[in-house]
Motif scaffolding. Structure first.
Motif, PDB file in Angstrom:
ATOM      1  N   ASN A 105     -11.141 -68.531 -44.419  1.00 58.50           N
ATOM      2  CA  ASN A 105     -11.156 -68.098 -46.088  1.00 58.50           C
ATOM      3  C   ASN A 105     -12.568 -68.322 -46.577  1.00 58.50           C
ATOM      4  OD1 ASN A 105      -8.315 -67.862 -45.895  1.00 58.50           O
ATOM      5  ND2 ASN A 105      -7.868 -69.938 -46.486  1.00 58.50           N
ATOM      6  N   GLY A 106     -13.175 -69.348 -46.307  1.00 59.74           N
ATOM      7  CA  GLY A 106     -14.582 -69.183 -46.782  1.00 59.74           C
ATOM      8  C   GLY A 106     -15.342 -68.206 -46.440  1.00 59.74           C
ATOM      9  N   LEU A 107     -15.639 -67.688 -45.313  1.00 62.83           N
ATOM     10  CA  LEU A 107     -16.399 -66.619 -45.020  1.00 62.83           C
ATOM     11  C   LEU A 107     -16.022 -65.510 -45.705  1.00 62.83           C
ATOM     12  CD1 LEU A 107     -18.526 -65.230 -43.468  1.00 62.83           C
ATOM     13  CD2 LEU A 107     -17.173 -65.103 -41.285  1.00 62.83           C
ATOM     14  N   TYR A 108     -14.740 -65.022 -45.644  1.00 61.75           N
ATOM     15  CA  TYR A 108     -14.037 -64.272 -46.484  1.00 61.75           C
ATOM     16  C   TYR A 108     -14.561 -63.896 -48.251  1.00 61.75           C
ATOM     17  CZ  TYR A 108     -10.647 -60.603 -48.466  1.00 61.75           C
ATOM     18  OH  TYR A 108     -10.468 -59.315 -49.290  1.00 61.75           O
ATOM     19  N   ARG A 109     -14.483 -65.359 -48.517  1.00 63.35           N
ATOM     20  CA  ARG A 109     -14.954 -65.312 -50.064  1.00 63.35           C
ATOM     21  C   ARG A 109     -16.504 -65.162 -50.061  1.00 63.35           C
ATOM     22  NH1 ARG A 109      -9.863 -64.407 -51.495  1.00 63.35           N
ATOM     23  NH2 ARG A 109      -8.428 -65.888 -50.966  1.00 63.35           N
ATOM     24  N   PHE A 110     -16.905 -65.494 -49.143  1.00 64.48           N
ATOM     25  CA  PHE A 110     -18.400 -65.266 -49.308  1.00 64.48           C
ATOM     26  C   PHE A 110     -18.844 -63.809 -49.130  1.00 64.48           C
ATOM     27  CE2 PHE A 110     -22.341 -64.442 -46.508  1.00 64.48           C
ATOM     28  CZ  PHE A 110     -23.320 -64.762 -47.600  1.00 64.48           C
ATOM     29  N   THR A 111     -17.937 -63.184 -48.269  1.00 63.13           N
ATOM     30  CA  THR A 111     -18.001 -61.491 -48.212  1.00 63.13           C
ATOM     31  C   THR A 111     -17.757 -60.897 -49.449  1.00 63.13           C
ATOM     32  OG1 THR A 111     -17.536 -61.631 -45.683  1.00 63.13           O
ATOM     33  CG2 THR A 111     -17.266 -59.524 -46.986  1.00 63.13           C
ATOM     34  N   GLN A 112     -16.713 -61.423 -50.043  1.00 60.50           N
ATOM     35  CA  GLN A 112     -16.165 -60.930 -51.397  1.00 60.50           C
ATOM     36  C   GLN A 112     -17.302 -61.060 -52.341  1.00 60.50           C
ATOM     37  OE1 GLN A 112     -12.229 -62.781 -51.911  1.00 60.50           O
ATOM     38  NE2 GLN A 112     -11.322 -61.035 -52.178  1.00 60.50           N
ATOM     39  N   PHE A 113     -17.995 -62.359 -52.552  1.00 53.51           N
ATOM     40  CA  PHE A 113     -18.862 -62.421 -53.489  1.00 53.51           C
ATOM     41  C   PHE A 113     -20.075 -61.536 -53.448  1.00 53.51           C
ATOM     42  CE2 PHE A 113     -22.880 -64.870 -54.616  1.00 53.51           C
ATOM     43  CZ  PHE A 113     -22.567 -65.094 -56.001  1.00 53.51           C
ATOM     44  N   ILE A 114     -20.588 -61.342 -52.069  1.00 51.88           N
ATOM     45  CA  ILE A 114     -21.812 -60.552 -51.990  1.00 51.88           C
ATOM     46  C   ILE A 114     -21.659 -59.273 -51.837  1.00 51.88           C
ATOM     47  CG2 ILE A 114     -22.847 -62.485 -50.642  1.00 51.88           C
ATOM     48  CD1 ILE A 114     -22.700 -61.002 -48.216  1.00 51.88           C
ATOM     49  N   PHE A 115     -20.401 -58.651 -51.781  1.00 53.25           N
ATOM     50  CA  PHE A 115     -20.047 -57.219 -51.499  1.00 53.25           C
ATOM     51  C   PHE A 115     -20.615 -56.500 -52.813  1.00 53.25           C
ATOM     52  CE2 PHE A 115     -16.955 -53.569 -52.470  1.00 53.25           C
ATOM     53  CZ  PHE A 115     -17.555 -52.872 -51.467  1.00 53.25           C
ATOM     54  N   LEU A 134     -31.188 -57.127 -49.881  1.00 47.81           N
ATOM     55  CA  LEU A 134     -29.969 -56.443 -49.192  1.00 47.81           C
ATOM     56  C   LEU A 134     -29.917 -56.657 -47.675  1.00 47.81           C
ATOM     57  CD1 LEU A 134     -27.564 -54.784 -49.363  1.00 47.81           C
ATOM     58  CD2 LEU A 134     -29.066 -52.741 -49.395  1.00 47.81           C
ATOM     59  N   LEU A 135     -30.950 -56.433 -46.985  1.00 53.77           N
ATOM     60  CA  LEU A 135     -30.902 -56.606 -45.481  1.00 53.77           C
ATOM     61  C   LEU A 135     -30.573 -58.057 -45.179  1.00 53.77           C
ATOM     62  CD1 LEU A 135     -33.827 -54.045 -44.665  1.00 53.77           C
ATOM     63  CD2 LEU A 135     -31.338 -53.512 -44.541  1.00 53.77           C
ATOM     64  N   CYS A 136     -31.323 -58.874 -45.939  1.00 50.72           N
ATOM     65  CA  CYS A 136     -30.978 -60.356 -45.501  1.00 50.72           C
ATOM     66  C   CYS A 136     -29.446 -60.639 -45.642  1.00 50.72           C
ATOM     67  CB  CYS A 136     -31.830 -60.995 -46.298  1.00 50.72           C
ATOM     68  SG  CYS A 136     -33.556 -61.275 -46.195  1.00 50.72           S
ATOM     69  N   LEU A 137     -28.901 -60.063 -46.825  1.00 49.79           N
ATOM     70  CA  LEU A 137     -27.475 -60.425 -46.884  1.00 49.79           C
ATOM     71  C   LEU A 137     -26.729 -60.007 -46.008  1.00 49.79           C
ATOM     72  CD1 LEU A 137     -26.992 -59.763 -50.766  1.00 49.79           C
ATOM     73  CD2 LEU A 137     -26.961 -62.041 -49.424  1.00 49.79           C
ATOM     74  N   ILE A 138     -26.971 -58.506 -45.395  1.00 46.04           N
ATOM     75  CA  ILE A 138     -26.410 -57.680 -44.438  1.00 46.04           C
ATOM     76  C   ILE A 138     -26.606 -58.488 -43.156  1.00 46.04           C
ATOM     77  CG2 ILE A 138     -26.130 -55.818 -43.150  1.00 46.04           C
ATOM     78  CD1 ILE A 138     -26.958 -54.191 -45.636  1.00 46.04           C
ATOM     79  N   SER A 139     -27.529 -59.118 -42.903  1.00 48.76           N
ATOM     80  CA  SER A 139     -27.881 -59.422 -41.511  1.00 48.76           C
ATOM     81  C   SER A 139     -27.038 -60.770 -41.290  1.00 48.76           C
ATOM     82  CB  SER A 139     -29.343 -59.853 -41.095  1.00 48.76           C
ATOM     83  OG  SER A 139     -29.790 -58.565 -41.196  1.00 48.76           O
ATOM     84  N   THR A 140     -27.151 -61.759 -42.447  1.00 48.90           N
ATOM     85  CA  THR A 140     -26.656 -63.060 -42.559  1.00 48.90           C
ATOM     86  C   THR A 140     -25.133 -62.918 -42.381  1.00 48.90           C
ATOM     87  OG1 THR A 140     -28.453 -63.861 -43.736  1.00 48.90           O
ATOM     88  CG2 THR A 140     -26.377 -65.236 -43.976  1.00 48.90           C
ATOM     89  N   LYS A 141     -24.510 -62.059 -43.160  1.00 55.32           N
ATOM     90  CA  LYS A 141     -22.992 -61.993 -43.027  1.00 55.32           C
ATOM     91  C   LYS A 141     -22.548 -61.313 -41.792  1.00 55.32           C
ATOM     92  CE  LYS A 141     -20.887 -58.440 -43.746  1.00 55.32           C
ATOM     93  NZ  LYS A 141     -20.198 -57.460 -42.874  1.00 55.32           N
ATOM     94  N   ASN A 142     -23.300 -60.636 -41.235  1.00 57.33           N
ATOM     95  CA  ASN A 142     -22.908 -59.903 -39.945  1.00 57.33           C
ATOM     96  C   ASN A 142     -22.963 -61.192 -38.734  1.00 57.33           C
ATOM     97  OD1 ASN A 142     -22.419 -57.502 -40.969  1.00 57.33           O
ATOM     98  ND2 ASN A 142     -24.405 -56.627 -40.091  1.00 57.33           N
ATOM     99  N   LEU A 143     -23.927 -61.895 -38.940  1.00 58.00           N
ATOM    100  CA  LEU A 143     -24.308 -63.096 -38.001  1.00 58.00           C
ATOM    101  C   LEU A 143     -23.206 -64.053 -38.000  1.00 58.00           C
ATOM    102  CD1 LEU A 143     -25.854 -64.887 -36.004  1.00 58.00           C
ATOM    103  CD2 LEU A 143     -26.839 -65.918 -37.935  1.00 58.00           C
ATOM    104  N   LEU A 144     -22.530 -64.200 -39.461  1.00 58.15           N
ATOM    105  CA  LEU A 144     -21.435 -65.303 -39.626  1.00 58.15           C
ATOM    106  C   LEU A 144     -20.245 -64.575 -39.066  1.00 58.15           C
ATOM    107  CD1 LEU A 144     -22.571 -66.550 -43.131  1.00 58.15           C
ATOM    108  CD2 LEU A 144     -22.833 -67.543 -40.953  1.00 58.15           C
ATOM    109  N   VAL A 145     -19.935 -63.236 -39.218  1.00 54.97           N
ATOM    110  CA  VAL A 145     -18.716 -62.578 -38.954  1.00 54.97           C
ATOM    111  C   VAL A 145     -18.759 -62.698 -37.336  1.00 54.97           C
ATOM    112  CG1 VAL A 145     -17.520 -60.596 -38.832  1.00 54.97           C
ATOM    113  CG2 VAL A 145     -18.405 -61.458 -40.913  1.00 54.97           C
ATOM    114  N   ASP A 146     -19.827 -62.485 -36.906  1.00 55.13           N
ATOM    115  CA  ASP A 146     -19.982 -62.335 -35.073  1.00 55.13           C
ATOM    116  C   ASP A 146     -19.411 -63.733 -34.652  1.00 55.13           C
ATOM    117  OD1 ASP A 146     -20.352 -59.552 -35.302  1.00 55.13           O
ATOM    118  OD2 ASP A 146     -22.403 -59.747 -34.859  1.00 55.13           O
ATOM    119  N   ARG A 147     -20.003 -64.710 -35.353  1.00 56.32           N
ATOM    120  CA  ARG A 147     -19.837 -65.951 -34.552  1.00 56.32           C
ATOM    121  C   ARG A 147     -18.317 -66.440 -34.717  1.00 56.32           C
ATOM    122  NH1 ARG A 147     -23.581 -69.672 -33.343  1.00 56.32           N
ATOM    123  NH2 ARG A 147     -25.624 -68.867 -33.441  1.00 56.32           N
TER     124      ARG A 147
END
Length: 252
Positions: free
Chosen positions: A85-95, A130-143
């Protein structure tokens, strides 16, 4: 597509500015403020700026499409219980933040460096964030999904380590670039002393490192992932609409 069109835009701008226009780039607003010319200088002059602006929608639209589809994909992972849930909320926030930053990059074509260096540069710094946010989110999701891009070459542990190292380097270089540039724009002095040759070269080196991390390596990774990542399937269910009684549909 975004990276391919971005580099096409850059190459066309370089050709127009240096070959067709033969523009002297030794004394520019960027040199005056930053101490050196970054990649933006190649679309600071007409008609290179207008040609780059014509190409840019083919950079922007695939990027926005990627952001939207990626968000929907993460939402599906959350519904399936594959991410927290935490990662999804983070994704919602930065979207929405990512969407705004993606759109604002076009301001580099609207605000000319000769008129307002601050306004001209802020759009580019938004892309950096923007590229930082994309890369960070992708890393967290992949993990959380247990996905390891490039794992078949360096193994799962090696892939995880390289991905983490890459994001740390990108975020560090981006933070230095943003802070240094903002200090120069609003205080006149940055992390590096651009009044000295050594300071200018340090700032230029940071810019080159960021370009490598933010615009070259991701393009190579994206090319590799195109053949390895399954395509997103979108199903449109019209069954509810098809079951509406004719009389109700006519009344509506």
């Amino acid at each position: 597509i975004t990276y391919a069109m971005f580099w096409l835009m850059v190459l066309v701008s370089i050709f127009m500015t240096t070959v067709v226009m033969k523009q002297d780039l030794t004394d520019t607003p960027l040199v005056e403020v930053l101490g050196y010319n970054n990649i933006c200088v190649y679309w600071d002059y007409s008609p290179a700026r207008e040609i780059a602006a014509l190409i840019y929608p083919f950079v922007e639209l695939p990027l926005i499409g990627y952001l939207i589809l990626n968000y929907l994909e993460v939402r599906e992972f959350w519904h399936a219980g594959r991410i927290s849930n935490g990662l999804y909320r983070f994704t919602q926030f930065i979207f929405p933040i990512k969407l705004v930053l993606a759109v604002l990059f076009r301001m580099i074509f609207v605000i000319e460096a000769f008129q307002n260096v601050r306004g001209h540069t802020v759009g580019f710094l938004g892309l950096v964030l923007l590229l930082c946010l994309i890369s960070t989110k992708n890393l967290l999701v992949d993990r959380e999904l247990g996905v390891t891009p490039g794992g078949k070459w360096v193994g799962q542990a090696g892939s995880r380590a390289l991905a983490l190292l890459y994001v740390l380097l990108l975020v560090s270089a981006s933070a230095l670039k943003i802070i240094h540039t903002f200090l120069l724009l609003y205080t006149g002095s940055g992390i590096f002393d651009i009044t000295t040759p050594g300071g200018v070269e340090a700032a230029r080196l940071l810019d080159h490192v960021w370009m490598l991390l933010g615009a070259v390596i991701p393009a190579l990774v994206a090319c590799q992932q195109m053949g390895a990542t399954p395509a997103i399937t979108i199903n449109i269910d019209l069954s509810a609409c098809m079951n509406i009684p004719v009389s109700a549909a006519v009344d509506a």
